[in-house]
Structure formats: structure tokens, C-alpha cells
Design a protein around this motif. Sequence first.
Motif, PDB file in Angstrom:
ATOM      1  N   GLU A   4      67.730 -84.641  -8.011  1.00  0.00           N
ATOM      2  CA  GLU A   4      68.694 -84.498  -9.101  1.00  0.00           C
ATOM      3  C   GLU A   4      69.553 -85.763  -9.148  1.00  0.00           C
ATOM      4  OE1 GLU A   4      71.475 -83.492 -11.890  1.00  0.00           O
ATOM      5  OE2 GLU A   4      72.035 -84.096  -9.855  1.00  0.00           O
ATOM      6  N   PRO A   5      69.603 -86.483 -10.277  1.00  0.00           N
ATOM      7  CA  PRO A   5      70.245 -87.812 -10.329  1.00  0.00           C
ATOM      8  C   PRO A   5      71.708 -87.829  -9.887  1.00  0.00           C
ATOM      9  CG  PRO A   5      68.918 -87.441 -12.297  1.00  0.00           C
ATOM     10  CD  PRO A   5      68.957 -86.137 -11.561  1.00  0.00           C
ATOM     11  N   THR A   6      72.521 -86.894 -10.362  1.00  0.00           N
ATOM     12  CA  THR A   6      73.940 -86.882  -9.985  1.00  0.00           C
ATOM     13  C   THR A   6      74.094 -86.638  -8.488  1.00  0.00           C
ATOM     14  OG1 THR A   6      74.598 -86.097 -12.169  1.00  0.00           O
ATOM     15  CG2 THR A   6      76.163 -85.756 -10.375  1.00  0.00           C
ATOM     16  N   ARG A   7      73.304 -85.730  -7.973  1.00  0.00           N
ATOM     17  CA  ARG A   7      73.371 -85.417  -6.546  1.00  0.00           C
ATOM     18  C   ARG A   7      72.976 -86.629  -5.708  1.00  0.00           C
ATOM     19  NH1 ARG A   7      70.092 -80.661  -6.224  1.00  0.00           N
ATOM     20  NH2 ARG A   7      71.756 -79.788  -7.498  1.00  0.00           N
ATOM     21  N   ARG A   8      71.966 -87.358  -6.177  1.00  0.00           N
ATOM     22  CA  ARG A   8      71.531 -88.546  -5.439  1.00  0.00           C
ATOM     23  C   ARG A   8      72.620 -89.616  -5.458  1.00  0.00           C
ATOM     24  NH1 ARG A   8      66.964 -90.918  -3.124  1.00  0.00           N
ATOM     25  NH2 ARG A   8      67.789 -92.775  -2.091  1.00  0.00           N
ATOM     26  N   ARG A   9      73.285 -89.790  -6.602  1.00  0.00           N
ATOM     27  CA  ARG A   9      74.375 -90.763  -6.693  1.00  0.00           C
ATOM     28  C   ARG A   9      75.509 -90.401  -5.736  1.00  0.00           C
ATOM     29  NH1 ARG A   9      76.685 -90.535 -12.130  1.00  0.00           N
ATOM     30  NH2 ARG A   9      77.927 -92.337 -11.477  1.00  0.00           N
ATOM     31  N   LEU A  10      75.822 -89.116  -5.667  1.00  0.00           N
ATOM     32  CA  LEU A  10      76.875 -88.671  -4.752  1.00  0.00           C
ATOM     33  C   LEU A  10      76.472 -88.909  -3.302  1.00  0.00           C
ATOM     34  CD1 LEU A  10      78.021 -85.412  -6.530  1.00  0.00           C
ATOM     35  CD2 LEU A  10      79.552 -87.261  -5.799  1.00  0.00           C
ATOM     36  N   TYR A  11      75.234 -88.598  -2.979  1.00  0.00           N
ATOM     37  CA  TYR A  11      74.764 -88.822  -1.613  1.00  0.00           C
ATOM     38  C   TYR A  11      74.849 -90.303  -1.249  1.00  0.00           C
ATOM     39  CZ  TYR A  11      71.673 -89.170   2.419  1.00  0.00           C
ATOM     40  OH  TYR A  11      71.160 -89.453   3.664  1.00  0.00           O
ATOM     41  N   ASP A  12      74.350 -91.159  -2.126  1.00  0.00           N
ATOM     42  CA  ASP A  12      74.384 -92.594  -1.871  1.00  0.00           C
ATOM     43  C   ASP A  12      75.828 -93.089  -1.706  1.00  0.00           C
ATOM     44  OD1 ASP A  12      71.644 -92.746  -1.983  1.00  0.00           O
ATOM     45  OD2 ASP A  12      71.574 -93.423  -4.076  1.00  0.00           O
ATOM     46  N   HIS A  13      76.728 -92.562  -2.514  1.00  0.00           N
ATOM     47  CA  HIS A  13      78.127 -92.979  -2.418  1.00  0.00           C
ATOM     48  C   HIS A  13      78.719 -92.585  -1.060  1.00  0.00           C
ATOM     49  CE1 HIS A  13      82.301 -93.757  -3.432  1.00  0.00           C
ATOM     50  NE2 HIS A  13      82.596 -92.519  -3.051  1.00  0.00           N
ATOM     51  N   VAL A  14      78.497 -91.349  -0.648  1.00  0.00           N
ATOM     52  CA  VAL A  14      79.089 -90.870   0.598  1.00  0.00           C
ATOM     53  C   VAL A  14      78.565 -91.659   1.797  1.00  0.00           C
ATOM     54  CG1 VAL A  14      79.267 -88.904   2.179  1.00  0.00           C
ATOM     55  CG2 VAL A  14      79.565 -88.559  -0.280  1.00  0.00           C
ATOM     56  N   VAL A  15      77.261 -91.891   1.863  1.00  0.00           N
ATOM     57  CA  VAL A  15      76.701 -92.540   3.055  1.00  0.00           C
ATOM     58  C   VAL A  15      77.069 -94.020   3.131  1.00  0.00           C
ATOM     59  CG1 VAL A  15      74.789 -90.895   3.161  1.00  0.00           C
ATOM     60  CG2 VAL A  15      74.460 -93.073   1.974  1.00  0.00           C
ATOM     61  N   ARG A  16      77.517 -94.613   2.020  1.00  0.00           N
ATOM     62  CA  ARG A  16      77.925 -96.019   2.053  1.00  0.00           C
ATOM     63  C   ARG A  16      79.353 -96.197   2.554  1.00  0.00           C
ATOM     64  NH1 ARG A  16      75.564 -96.459  -3.543  1.00  0.00           N
ATOM     65  NH2 ARG A  16      73.415 -97.194  -3.278  1.00  0.00           N
ATOM     66  N   GLN A  17      80.096 -95.115   2.655  1.00  0.00           N
ATOM     67  CA  GLN A  17      81.499 -95.210   3.058  1.00  0.00           C
ATOM     68  C   GLN A  17      81.620 -95.227   4.584  1.00  0.00           C
ATOM     69  OE1 GLN A  17      83.291 -95.798   0.312  1.00  0.00           O
ATOM     70  NE2 GLN A  17      81.303 -95.386  -0.661  1.00  0.00           N
ATOM     71  N   SER A  18      82.634 -95.934   5.066  1.00  0.00           N
ATOM     72  CA  SER A  18      82.840 -96.017   6.515  1.00  0.00           C
ATOM     73  C   SER A  18      83.463 -94.750   7.087  1.00  0.00           C
ATOM     74  CB  SER A  18      83.738 -97.213   6.848  1.00  0.00           C
ATOM     75  OG  SER A  18      84.992 -97.096   6.180  1.00  0.00           O
ATOM     76  N   GLY A  19      84.132 -93.964   6.227  1.00  0.00           N
ATOM     77  CA  GLY A  19      84.753 -92.727   6.675  1.00  0.00           C
ATOM     78  C   GLY A  19      84.340 -91.560   5.812  1.00  0.00           C
ATOM     79  N   SER A  20      84.928 -90.407   6.072  1.00  0.00           N
ATOM     80  CA  SER A  20      84.620 -89.208   5.301  1.00  0.00           C
ATOM     81  C   SER A  20      85.203 -89.304   3.890  1.00  0.00           C
ATOM     82  CB  SER A  20      85.179 -87.974   6.019  1.00  0.00           C
ATOM     83  OG  SER A  20      84.639 -87.873   7.331  1.00  0.00           O
ATOM     84  N   VAL A  21      84.590 -88.588   2.947  1.00  0.00           N
ATOM     85  CA  VAL A  21      84.940 -88.670   1.533  1.00  0.00           C
ATOM     86  C   VAL A  21      85.346 -87.288   1.033  1.00  0.00           C
ATOM     87  CG1 VAL A  21      84.095 -89.235  -0.774  1.00  0.00           C
ATOM     88  CG2 VAL A  21      83.330 -90.578   1.200  1.00  0.00           C
ATOM     89  N   SER A  22      86.427 -87.220   0.284  1.00  0.00           N
ATOM     90  CA  SER A  22      86.859 -85.945  -0.296  1.00  0.00           C
ATOM     91  C   SER A  22      86.175 -85.725  -1.636  1.00  0.00           C
ATOM     92  CB  SER A  22      88.372 -85.941  -0.485  1.00  0.00           C
ATOM     93  OG  SER A  22      88.740 -86.815  -1.553  1.00  0.00           O
ATOM     94  N   ARG A  23      86.298 -84.511  -2.148  1.00  0.00           N
ATOM     95  CA  ARG A  23      85.744 -84.203  -3.463  1.00  0.00           C
ATOM     96  C   ARG A  23      86.411 -85.034  -4.553  1.00  0.00           C
ATOM     97  NH1 ARG A  23      85.742 -77.555  -3.108  1.00  0.00           N
ATOM     98  NH2 ARG A  23      83.769 -77.343  -1.949  1.00  0.00           N
TER      99      ARG A  23
END
Length: 225
Positions: free
Chosen positions: A22-41
Motif C-alpha cells: 500500500e503506497p501510503t503505508r510504504r511511505r510511512l514505513y520508509d519515513h520512520v526507519v530513516r529517523q534516528s529516533g522514535s516518531v509520533s503520529r
Amino acid sequence: MSVATSKEVRDPDVSAVAALDEPTRRRLYDHVVRQSGSVSRDEAAAALGLARKTAAFHLDRLADESLLDVVYERRSGRSGPGAGRPAKLYRRSTRQVAVSLPDRRYELAGRLLAQAVEESDATGEPVRAVLHRKAEELGTQLGEQNRTDVFELLERYGFEPRHEDDAIVLANCPFHALAREHTRTVCGMNLHLLRGVLKGIDETGIEACLAPGPGHCCVRLQPAA
């Protein structure tokens, strides 16, 4: 020799990969894993220009598939009364996801081969003898942990078993590429692995033997002599 019918089993890795389609879900996954720390909603929604509710839905779906881990932290740094509720945050999961068609188990082979080399180096026992022993020990452990019909267990580990007269042939070798280049080593390992499996599930009516041929695994399961 017991016979089991094939059952459809949900493969967690396939399900996880499907969730990323699912494109939106993939974008969210890619965004989260690129961050050095945890990400909020809120942070994820703002970064991708999404509604918070949409971001929350897809982040939770990724967490359900164990692709993201969920942690709760107070971003204010305060604690105690008045500090507010901890925020729900997301970060990359430690889970590894791998899907291969046909099924391949190269990590398992690599682990056995590495163990054999290390123990041989430490004890002086021939590498091949150690490999066979380690493979049989692992097979026994798998059989004991999965106390089930041998046909079902072979399906679970990607061997694609098929009944052929009174024997079971294995249409797929989970170590295919290695077996092509290092046939004696890998087929011997596989033979002892499956002997261990039969031992682990206490299956005495079947024996594993080498029977290489085109289009199937080098090991064949046949009625015990």
C-alpha cells in the motif's frame, strides 16, 4: 507412515511484505526507519502531509505486522502528576523479513556451516563430521518443537513434499544454490538435518536417504527397512 493433507497457513513474512504494497503505508514505513529516533503520529502525519487519523491507521497496521515497534515516552521530559500521558511512538522493528519463491533457507545453512567450522577449529574434529552432527541436532530440535506430522513440518520449512507411491519426494531444496555448487557438503548436511527431524518427531516408519535426481531435493523419505 502418516499422511497429512496440505493446509493453507498464513505466512507472517508474506503478510508483512503485502502490507508494504500500500503506497501510503510504504511511505510511512520508509519515513520512520530513516529517523534516528522514535516518531509520533503527529510527526509522521506532518512530514508526509497526511491526516493524523490516516497516519495512525497505517502506523498501527505496520506495528501489527511487527514491521514497526511501539514505545511510549513523555516528550516533555517531565514525570509525575501533570506531566501528561506518554506519547505513542514508532520505530524500526528488529524483526527481519525475507520472502523467497521458491522457499530458501540460506541463513539456516550458513549458521550450521559456521558452527561446524568454529567447533572443528576448536576441537580438531573434521568439519564434515561436526556439520553432520550439528545438522542432526538442529533437525531433532525442530522435530521436538513442532511435534506434528512429518509432511506438514516439511511443508512449513519449504521442502514442498509430495507423495510418490509409498515414499515422500521433496520438490524443493531450501539450499538450492549452495547445493548446486557444493553438492556433497550441502546434501550431506540436508540428509542429517532430515534424519534429525524424523528422530525429533519420533517417526520410526520413515527413513531419510540420498536419492539425487533432476527436479527435486537430493533427500528422499521412504519406508524404513
